[in-house]
Scaffold this active site. Structure first.
Site, PDB file in Angstrom:
ATOM      1  N   ASP A 154     -58.534  29.269  28.919  1.00  0.00           N
ATOM      2  CA  ASP A 154     -57.515  29.908  28.083  1.00  0.00           C
ATOM      3  C   ASP A 154     -58.119  30.833  27.026  1.00  0.00           C
ATOM      4  OD1 ASP A 154     -55.152  30.598  26.907  1.00  0.00           O
ATOM      5  OD2 ASP A 154     -54.736  28.644  26.031  1.00  0.00           O
ATOM      6  N   ASP A 188     -53.963  38.296  27.564  1.00  0.00           N
ATOM      7  CA  ASP A 188     -53.920  36.833  27.561  1.00  0.00           C
ATOM      8  C   ASP A 188     -54.104  36.313  28.983  1.00  0.00           C
ATOM      9  OD1 ASP A 188     -53.479  34.191  26.824  1.00  0.00           O
ATOM     10  OD2 ASP A 188     -51.301  34.380  26.909  1.00  0.00           O
TER      11      ASP A 188
END
Ligand SMILES: *[C@@H]1O[C@H](CO)[C@@H](O)[C@H](O)[C@H]1NC(C)=O
Ligand SMILES: *[C@@H]1O[C@H](CO)[C@@H](O)[C@H](O)[C@H]1NC(C)=O
Length: 470
Positions: free
Chosen positions: A152, A348
């Protein structure tokens, strides 16, 4: 008569102008043509690369035949897209609420079993975001234990589930890490600066506690710890700070925890700055039956084009980019650049579908629909409102879509980054519009498929190149 002649001249002239205008800005390939049969998901992992050779970590979809996590329940398309929207909401909420440091509350008198038994997570802080959906395997402790973590770029703290799970741990595939079995493990003391750099922390005596709460009310709480992190045989980080979570809940599947690659001071990227200069690269595979890579430091792949890495002080974890325009079939859409600059754009790895400011999305949708006119339409799928039915076709052609970033960096998206194929009778434009023109735009993970993406925090640039993986 004369007026007809003038009208004719005018027509010739306008055709000439139109032609040269179009010819001047069309660039690259105009469409992708693909066999419809190739759009169906594969059930066998097709990757052959031996990732241990070149210090690359294998990166796979969380659900699918290449994932190290087996038999995890794959959410359906509507669930995936609903979880994606909740991640986006929490990112956008985060931006509108400035950063604060919170303290975990510890109820007295419950401490005799564990300092964690009585911990209370602060009410919704929306600081972090779950549902990131790629997995990477790294080693913790001495001797090293391999654990499969969610990858992440939108989080800072790395954490794993740890024994003893006094309060609760969720079911994970690999055995839960046992700190007492690692000769290099130590607790972090409250006086260490690493403890005070946490967004949410507390002290149990002199021992530092951490908590991370994700936007969907998933959380992890436990001891802030230090141990050796082994990324590959030549990438070993002694004294790596991470959360040893004894109380964890949420949508983490059967992953053992999460690898935080954000920009904040507690992330792996910041902690390894002297070793890697803030450089890491990855390629996200386009299907769950193929694999990509994650690598730290080292030489970037060939043919990478770099654009500036920007910062937004209200979201220090995130990497921002300067998106300037979108091209469909080689033609630049007429979207005012202020549409993008007012909203800002972040990249992202955990958001699936890219989000655009409303004016940009409607312009993209209009151009896309024009090129897709011959295909029958299909119903909307959750946040995706422009869908087609390919069930009567053996091949389909879709216009190319490219994103242009500052510095003349044009990123041509893979076919899999243009259409989200739920089934042959429902394939949707894989973008969504934000509801508010001020909401941040997001370069999501579907649109990053197959690209080499290189982050260089030292030089403050992000690079893109083609052909990173399948
Ligand atoms: C870490 O702290 C916990 C709680 O105080 C304690 O049970 C454990 O033994 C400590 N571990 C080490 C290696 O000091
Ligand atoms: C596909 O072809 C069949 C037979 O010609 C037709 O009945 C059906 O409506 C078509 N489906 C679509 C989505 O066009």
């Amino acid at each position: 008569m004369a007026s007809h002649f003038f009208a004719f001249l005018l027509l010739c002239f306008s055709l000439l102008i139109q032609y040269s205008y179009v010819a001047g800005i069309i660039s690259g390939r105009l469409e992708h043509t693909i066999a419809v049969s190739s759009l169906l998901p594969e059930t066998i992992c097709s990757t052959t690369e031996d990732f241990t050779d070149n210090n690359r970590l294998k990166l796979t979809h969380r659900h699918g035949p290449c994932s190290p996590i087996k038999n995890s329940k794959k959410p359906d398309h509507k669930q995936i897209l609903a979880q994606d929207q909740s991640r986006v909401y929490s990112i956008q909420h985060r931006r509108h609420h400035s950063s604060t440091t919170t303290t975990i509350k510890i109820e007295p008198n419950k401490i005799h079993q564990s300092p964690l038994a009585g911990t209370k997570i602060p009410a919704y802080t929306g600081k972090s975001f779950s549902t990131a959906n790629f997995i990477v395997t790294v080693g913790f402790g001495t001797p090293k234990r391999d654990l499969s973590l969610i990858f992440d770029t939108g989080s800072d703290v790395t954490w794993i589930q740890c024994q003893p799970c006094i309060s609760s741990c969720y079911a994970q595939q690999e055995p839960i890490f046992e700190p007492t079995q690692s000769s290099t493990y130590s607790n972090v003391s409250c006086s260490e600066s690493a403890c005070s750099e946490l967004d949410t922390s507390s002290c149990s005596g002199a021992t530092c506690l951490y908590a991370v709460q994700y936007g969907d009310n998933s959380y992890t709480v436990g001891f802030f710890s230090k141990d050796t992190l082994t990324l590959s045989s030549s990438d070993i980080l002694p004294g790596f700070f991470f959360g040893c979570g004894e109380k964890n809940r949420g949508l983490f599947g059967k992953a053992a925890g999460l690898l935080g690659l954000g920009r904040g001071s507690t992330s792996l990227i910041s902690q390894s700055k002297t070793k890697y200069n803030g450089v890491f690269s990855y390629c996200l595979p386009s299907t769950s039956s193929s694999a990509g890579y994650l690598t730290f430091g080292g030489g970037a792949p060939a043919n990478i084009k770099y654009t500036s890495m920007l910062t937004d002080s209200s979201m220090p974890t995130f990497y921002f980019l300067n998106l300037l325009s979108i091209r469909v079939a080689g033609i630049k859409l007429s979207i005012s650049p202020t549409v993008f600059s007012n909203a800002g754009t972040l990249i992202d790895s955990g958001t699936v579908i890219s989000r655009l400011p409303p004016a940009a999305y409607s312009s993209l949708r209009q151009a896309f629909k024009q090129k897709m006119g011959k295909y029958p339409t299909a119903p909307a799928l959750s946040i995706l409102d422009t869908c087609y039915d390919f069930s009567n076709y053996s091949t389909v052609s879709v216009p190319t879509v490219a994103l242009e970033f500052a510095g003349g960096v044009v990123v041509d998206l893979d076919f899999s980054g243009i259409l989200y194929v739920a089934s042959l009778s429902q394939a949707c434009l894989a973008f969504a519009g934000n509801s508010d023109a001020g909401d941040v735009g997001i370069f999501g993970n579907i649109q990053q498929h197959k690209l080499n993406v290189v982050y260089n925090v030292g030089k403050q640039v992000i690079g893109f190149g083609k052909g990173g993986c399948n």
